[in-house]
Motif scaffolding. Sequence first.
Motif, PDB file in Angstrom:
ATOM      1  N   GLU A  28      65.100-104.445  -5.100  1.00 20.12           N
ATOM      2  CA  GLU A  28      65.090-105.059  -3.773  1.00 20.12           C
ATOM      3  C   GLU A  28      66.462-105.647  -3.423  1.00 20.12           C
ATOM      4  N   GLU A  29      67.014-105.177  -2.288  1.00 19.31           N
ATOM      5  CA  GLU A  29      68.300-105.633  -1.754  1.00 19.31           C
ATOM      6  C   GLU A  29      69.452-105.401  -2.734  1.00 19.31           C
ATOM      7  N   LYS A  30      69.319-104.384  -3.568  1.00 20.15           N
ATOM      8  CA  LYS A  30      70.383-104.056  -4.510  1.00 20.15           C
ATOM      9  C   LYS A  30      70.739-102.577  -4.371  1.00 20.15           C
ATOM     10  N   ALA A  31      71.965-102.224  -4.734  1.00 23.56           N
ATOM     11  CA  ALA A  31      72.373-100.823  -4.705  1.00 23.56           C
ATOM     12  C   ALA A  31      71.751-100.098  -5.889  1.00 23.56           C
ATOM     13  N   TYR A  32      71.301 -98.882  -5.622  1.00 29.10           N
ATOM     14  CA  TYR A  32      70.581 -98.086  -6.614  1.00 29.10           C
ATOM     15  C   TYR A  32      71.249 -96.725  -6.706  1.00 29.10           C
ATOM     16  N   ALA A  33      71.532 -96.266  -7.909  1.00 29.34           N
ATOM     17  CA  ALA A  33      72.193 -94.967  -8.077  1.00 29.34           C
ATOM     18  C   ALA A  33      71.567 -94.224  -9.239  1.00 29.34           C
ATOM     19  N   SER A  34      71.417 -92.905  -9.073  1.00 27.89           N
ATOM     20  CA  SER A  34      70.823 -92.081 -10.114  1.00 27.89           C
ATOM     21  C   SER A  34      71.370 -90.667  -9.998  1.00 27.89           C
ATOM     22  N   ASP A  35      71.772 -90.075 -11.147  1.00 26.89           N
ATOM     23  CA  ASP A  35      72.346 -88.736 -11.071  1.00 26.89           C
ATOM     24  C   ASP A  35      72.513 -88.161 -12.477  1.00 26.89           C
ATOM     25  N   GLU A  36      72.664 -86.815 -12.541  1.00 26.77           N
ATOM     26  CA  GLU A  36      73.123 -86.191 -13.772  1.00 26.77           C
ATOM     27  C   GLU A  36      74.593 -86.561 -13.962  1.00 26.77           C
ATOM     28  N   ILE A  37      75.044 -86.647 -15.205  1.00 28.43           N
ATOM     29  CA  ILE A  37      76.435 -87.073 -15.434  1.00 28.43           C
ATOM     30  C   ILE A  37      77.204 -86.112 -16.338  1.00 28.43           C
ATOM     31  N   ILE A  38      76.640 -84.940 -16.626  1.00 25.39           N
ATOM     32  CA  ILE A  38      77.341 -84.038 -17.544  1.00 25.39           C
ATOM     33  C   ILE A  38      78.334 -83.141 -16.823  1.00 25.39           C
ATOM     34  N   LYS A  65      75.295 -85.793 -32.988  1.00 24.07           N
ATOM     35  CA  LYS A  65      76.127 -85.923 -31.796  1.00 24.07           C
ATOM     36  C   LYS A  65      75.255 -86.284 -30.609  1.00 24.07           C
ATOM     37  N   ARG A  66      75.600 -87.357 -29.900  1.00 23.65           N
ATOM     38  CA  ARG A  66      74.850 -87.815 -28.735  1.00 23.65           C
ATOM     39  C   ARG A  66      75.607 -87.450 -27.470  1.00 23.65           C
ATOM     40  N   THR A  67      74.907 -86.832 -26.528  1.00 23.08           N
ATOM     41  CA  THR A  67      75.505 -86.440 -25.260  1.00 23.08           C
ATOM     42  C   THR A  67      74.725 -87.084 -24.126  1.00 23.08           C
ATOM     43  N   TYR A  68      75.401 -87.911 -23.326  1.00 22.72           N
ATOM     44  CA  TYR A  68      74.745 -88.555 -22.196  1.00 22.72           C
ATOM     45  C   TYR A  68      74.608 -87.549 -21.060  1.00 22.72           C
ATOM     46  N   ILE A  69      73.420 -87.492 -20.451  1.00 21.77           N
ATOM     47  CA  ILE A  69      73.156 -86.449 -19.464  1.00 21.77           C
ATOM     48  C   ILE A  69      72.743 -86.969 -18.087  1.00 21.77           C
ATOM     49  N   ALA A  70      72.234 -88.199 -18.001  1.00 18.43           N
ATOM     50  CA  ALA A  70      71.794 -88.717 -16.696  1.00 18.43           C
ATOM     51  C   ALA A  70      71.740 -90.235 -16.742  1.00 18.43           C
ATOM     52  N   HIS A  71      71.827 -90.853 -15.562  1.00 22.35           N
ATOM     53  CA  HIS A  71      71.745 -92.306 -15.513  1.00 22.35           C
ATOM     54  C   HIS A  71      70.955 -92.774 -14.297  1.00 22.35           C
ATOM     55  N   TYR A 103      69.724 -97.399 -17.146  1.00 19.42           N
ATOM     56  CA  TYR A 103      69.085 -96.457 -18.059  1.00 19.42           C
ATOM     57  C   TYR A 103      70.070 -95.317 -18.257  1.00 19.42           C
ATOM     58  N   LEU A 104      70.375 -94.998 -19.505  1.00 22.06           N
ATOM     59  CA  LEU A 104      71.317 -93.927 -19.822  1.00 22.06           C
ATOM     60  C   LEU A 104      70.592 -92.920 -20.723  1.00 22.06           C
ATOM     61  N   PHE A 105      70.258 -91.769 -20.154  1.00 19.15           N
ATOM     62  CA  PHE A 105      69.505 -90.751 -20.879  1.00 19.15           C
ATOM     63  C   PHE A 105      70.456 -89.869 -21.686  1.00 19.15           C
ATOM     64  N   TYR A 106      69.990 -89.425 -22.852  1.00 21.93           N
ATOM     65  CA  TYR A 106      70.863 -88.651 -23.733  1.00 21.93           C
ATOM     66  C   TYR A 106      70.088 -87.569 -24.470  1.00 21.93           C
ATOM     67  N   VAL A 107      70.849 -86.596 -24.964  1.00 17.93           N
ATOM     68  CA  VAL A 107      70.354 -85.611 -25.923  1.00 17.93           C
ATOM     69  C   VAL A 107      71.184 -85.794 -27.186  1.00 17.93           C
ATOM     70  N   GLU A 108      70.514 -85.773 -28.327  1.00 12.01           N
ATOM     71  CA  GLU A 108      71.215 -85.973 -29.598  1.00 12.01           C
ATOM     72  C   GLU A 108      70.778 -84.898 -30.594  1.00 12.01           C
ATOM     73  N   THR A 109      71.737 -84.314 -31.293  1.00 13.50           N
ATOM     74  CA  THR A 109      71.422 -83.389 -32.369  1.00 13.50           C
ATOM     75  C   THR A 109      71.595 -84.119 -33.703  1.00 13.50           C
ATOM     76  N   HIS A 110      70.715 -83.817 -34.627  1.00 15.00           N
ATOM     77  CA  HIS A 110      70.736 -84.518 -35.916  1.00 15.00           C
ATOM     78  C   HIS A 110      69.956 -83.706 -36.945  1.00 15.00           C
ATOM     79  N   ASP A 111      69.979 -84.141 -38.185  1.00 15.91           N
ATOM     80  CA  ASP A 111      69.206 -83.464 -39.225  1.00 15.91           C
ATOM     81  C   ASP A 111      67.720 -83.597 -38.938  1.00 15.91           C
ATOM     82  N   PHE A 112      66.977 -82.546 -39.225  1.00 20.64           N
ATOM     83  CA  PHE A 112      65.539 -82.548 -39.024  1.00 20.64           C
ATOM     84  C   PHE A 112      64.887 -83.526 -40.000  1.00 20.64           C
TER      85      PHE A 112
END
Length: 209
Positions: free
Chosen positions: A139-149, A164-170, A198-207
């Motif tokens: 409310e009454e604040k700026a709001y932004a959301s998008d892919e960032i890759i 390895k962590r890769t940020y993909i959206a915020h 909120y910073l969304f990510y994909v990460e690869t790692h050992d199973f």
Amino acid sequence: MKPSIYFIYMLILGTLLVGCSQESELTIKEAELTDNEELLFDSIGKETYLFDLEGELTKGKAMSIGVEEYNYGELKDDRGFLSLGKSTEDEEAQVEKYKKLLILLNEDTDGEMSVDVRVTSENGFFSLTAAELGTIDVEEKAYASDEIIGEEAVNLMDDNGENKRTYIAHLAISPDGTFRSFDVEHATQSNDDYEFLYLFYVETHDFEE
């Protein structure tokens, strides 16, 4: 999710499950949508992020999707939603070739945010998880959301096959109604520009079993 919306959700993602990749490593890039597809995605959630996945994960490696939550650049939470991969001991010869990643945010009448994460593979395999994210005040604040890759593919596997962590959206909220250009490094350090992130990510790692 309402049945009619769920049907649209499944139908759109199913029609986007096309093509074939022969790459040996997994890459991610923003999916290109038609105007009609963008309108349909806008109708099924507060925010939707759709990505193309190309290549495959070798046995013994996994891909996880998660989110970091920040307040004025201070990390408050880091949680994973979904992890996919195969053990090196898995007898199946076929390695899954993932094709699409969809992150869908929803908001109820009380401002509670939830997230659905869906991954499709070359074989039409669907994985879905749903999780509560919490309440955010816009409310009454700026709001932004998008892919960032960006437009170019981002390599998710480093040369040594390490995590390895890769940020993909915020999704971010500014305290004073204005926003500067989004910068991951700035947003994840102490700052006065991002009250909430909120910073969304994909990460690869050992199973892991």
